[in-house]
Design an enzyme around this catalytic site. Structure first.
Site, PDB file in Angstrom:
ATOM      1  N   SER A 219       6.777  -7.070   0.582  1.00  0.00           N
ATOM      2  CA  SER A 219       7.757  -5.812   0.736  1.00  0.00           C
ATOM      3  C   SER A 219       6.582  -5.286   1.586  1.00  0.00           C
ATOM      4  CB  SER A 219       7.720  -4.836  -0.585  1.00  0.00           C
ATOM      5  OG  SER A 219       8.067  -3.416  -0.009  1.00  0.00           O
ATOM      6  N   TYR A 232       4.698  -0.824  -8.513  1.00  0.00           N
ATOM      7  CA  TYR A 232       4.857  -1.711  -7.134  1.00  0.00           C
ATOM      8  C   TYR A 232       4.886  -2.165  -6.245  1.00  0.00           C
ATOM      9  CZ  TYR A 232       9.102  -2.985  -4.302  1.00  0.00           C
ATOM     10  OH  TYR A 232       9.852  -3.846  -4.174  1.00  0.00           O
TER      11      TYR A 232
END
Length: 328
Positions: A219, A232
């Site tokens: 990501s 995250y």
């Protein structure tokens, strides 16, 4: 004459079957509302999206507009012909789009999903089978090592082999303050997003071989950080380092390891996490002023899975950011 008649009959059946598959795909694409510009380009939904929220883990069939996964302009070229793939979190979002394109390129595909995601998984199964290849659904929580081992064993038994592993399952939960990130949330995020990748790779390794590929989903948050996604983003940074380290570890065995690190992508992960007004603006701050659709991300996974395309590529983290050029 009888033999010739049978040959013609078999050929006719193959043609009919092929037309049926194309017809099914065409109907499915039409049903999801794809529209194409006069120049042949697909019109993807623009921000703002409708305000919405779901309980976790989020169901793709309830997302408005539906995430696009069918890639109507993508033409298969048998790049993965005869291959067998296992995709974690393949029931929806990026995982679903990757499963469809892998099948279009000739692979049989197994996907893992959570129990609550069974309806999405069934739709993905139908989409894989509409491409003319086998689909295997495996209910699995990747936080558990034995569950990962069972998923790999089932895939290898069903397909007789395993050539490609895609680590994609993820958990995220926005929190505005560090004090609001509980140890339970921290553990859940790490065990899903990075422990799960480790467990799956370790379980798959005995079945992989020279020419195999492991593809991880990273990501942009793992490169730039995210103030509201502390746990995250940290796991995504770990995935990038895991990719590069594992690539070095496995290069002598001929197993390539790479990572796709997208920016904002329109998947159930977002409506099941953010406030409705934030969901509406998700991805609007990219230069393209919208989130990516899963079908726009999936071809990168085909590239990394295909020896024809990336036989000399391992340890890479590929960013797909809608025009951003300063990642990391």
């Amino acid at each position: 004459m009888a033999t010739q008649g049978k040959t013609k009959s078999r050929a006719k059946k193959r043609k009919t079957s092929s037309r049926t598959k194309r017809s099914v795909r065409a109907r499915k694409r039409s049903a999801t509302g794809h529209s194409v510009n006069p120049d042949g380009r697909v019109k993807e939904p623009k921000s703002p999206m409708p305000e919405q929220h779901q309980d976790k883990p989020g169901i793709e069939s309830k997302v408005d507009p539906r995430p696009r996964y069918e890639a109507p302009l993508y033409k298969g070229a048998d790049k993965l012909n005869g291959k067998a793939a296992l995709i974690t979190g393949g029931d929806s979002g990026i995982g679903r789009a990757v499963a469809v394109l892998f099948a279009r390129e000739g692979a049989d595909v197994a996907i893992t999903h959570l129990r609550q995601e069974k309806s999405d998984a069934k739709e993905t199964q139908a989409a894989i089978e509409a491409e003319g290849h086998k689909a295997l659904l495996i209910e699995a929580d990747v936080r558990k090592p034995e569950v990962c081992r069972r998923a790999v064993r089932r895939t290898a038994k069903e397909f007789g082999k395993l050539d490609i592993l895609v680590n994609n399952a993820a958990f995220q939960q926005h929190q505005k303050k560090l004090e609001d990130v509980t140890e339970a949330q921290w553990d859940h995020t790490f065990k899903t997003n990075i422990y799960g990748y480790f467990h799956m790779a370790k379980a798959a390794l005995p079945y992989l071989h020279e020419g195999s590929a492991i593809i991880n989903t990273g990501s942009i948050t793992g490169l730039e950080g995210s103030k509201d996604l502390l746990d995250y983003a940290t796991t995504k940074g770990a995935i990038h380092a895991f990719t590069k380290s594992l690539a070095q570890n496995l290069v002598e065995r001929g197993i390539r390891v790479n990572c796709v690190a997208p920016g904002p992508v329109w998947t159930p992960l977002n409506p099941s996490d953010q406030e409705p007004e934030d969901v509406a603006e998700f991805g609007a701050d990219t230069p393209m002023e919208r989130p990516a659709q899963p079908e726009e991300i999936a071809p990168a996974y085909v590239y990394f899975a295909s020896e024809a395309d990336s036989s000399y590529v391992t340890g890479e983290v590929l960013t797909l950011l809608g025009g951003e050029t300063t990642a990391g």
